[in-house]
Design a protein around this motif. Sequence first.
Motif, PDB file in Angstrom:
ATOM      1  N   LEU A  71      36.932 122.402 -67.760  1.00  0.00           N
ATOM      2  CA  LEU A  71      37.560 121.455 -68.681  1.00  0.00           C
ATOM      3  C   LEU A  71      39.059 121.690 -68.830  1.00  0.00           C
ATOM      4  O   LEU A  71      39.553 122.783 -68.576  1.00  0.00           O
ATOM      5  N   GLY A  72      39.759 120.638 -69.267  1.00  0.00           N
ATOM      6  CA  GLY A  72      41.166 120.742 -69.602  1.00  0.00           C
ATOM      7  C   GLY A  72      42.115 120.286 -68.519  1.00  0.00           C
ATOM      8  O   GLY A  72      43.329 120.389 -68.675  1.00  0.00           O
ATOM      9  N   ASP A 115      33.347 125.733 -69.473  1.00  0.00           N
ATOM     10  CA  ASP A 115      34.646 125.843 -70.125  1.00  0.00           C
ATOM     11  C   ASP A 115      35.769 125.889 -69.100  1.00  0.00           C
ATOM     12  O   ASP A 115      36.818 125.261 -69.290  1.00  0.00           O
ATOM     13  N   THR A 169      40.311 115.307 -68.795  1.00  0.00           N
ATOM     14  CA  THR A 169      39.163 115.659 -69.635  1.00  0.00           C
ATOM     15  C   THR A 169      39.123 114.819 -70.910  1.00  0.00           C
ATOM     16  O   THR A 169      38.065 114.304 -71.274  1.00  0.00           O
ATOM     17  N   HIS A 170      40.249 114.652 -71.564  1.00  0.00           N
ATOM     18  CA  HIS A 170      40.243 113.943 -72.847  1.00  0.00           C
ATOM     19  C   HIS A 170      39.861 112.470 -72.717  1.00  0.00           C
ATOM     20  O   HIS A 170      39.525 111.832 -73.711  1.00  0.00           O
ATOM     21  N   ILE A 202      42.265 122.413 -62.632  1.00  0.00           N
ATOM     22  CA  ILE A 202      42.920 122.840 -63.854  1.00  0.00           C
ATOM     23  C   ILE A 202      44.165 123.633 -63.493  1.00  0.00           C
ATOM     24  O   ILE A 202      44.297 124.117 -62.371  1.00  0.00           O
TER      25      ILE A 202
END
Length: 189
Positions: free
Chosen positions: A51-52, A48, A19-20, A71
């Motif tokens: 993500l991550g 949400d 994600t980043h 995730i």
Amino acid sequence: MVSHGGEETRGVNVTVAATHELGPERLRLIREMLDTAFDGDFGDEDWDHTLGGIHAWIEDARGIAAHGSVIMRRVLHDGRSYRIGYVEGVGVRGDRRRQGLGGLVMGELERVIDGAYAFGALSASDEGAALYLARGWQPWSGRIEVIGPEGVVRLPDEEGSTYLRPAAGGTLPDPAAALLFDWRDGDVL
């Protein structure tokens, strides 16, 4: 970011990144495609949940054509805590459906699950279930529960729509004991 493609994908590249690494513009484009792919039924909490982790997506001349992410989640089963790869945000743009793009994205997500997690899990819509079954995902026949703010809660509506996939060389949990998922806002699964 890593791009994967080959002869079997007929020139289609699947890009994989955390994600980043995506940046705000690509994240915006992915969110827009998912909003459209889910006919407006993809809310902020769904986003949400996407993500991550690690994303896999396909772009074409019109933008994002397909996407999915995996995730990390915690699941308790029969007295043990597992770190699992949970698949989120799998969607294909309407004009590119039934062309194998969802399978290409899932192939990359499954590669991540194989390398990093005890097993994979996801919650499938009726429309999406065929893709997962064809790829060897198995419907979970046991109880589904969540550790919520008020304690352990059974989720009978999720029983039948939850699918698992063993990581490479692994096995799946015994359905005689419940899968107890970690809590999160919105749809828990």
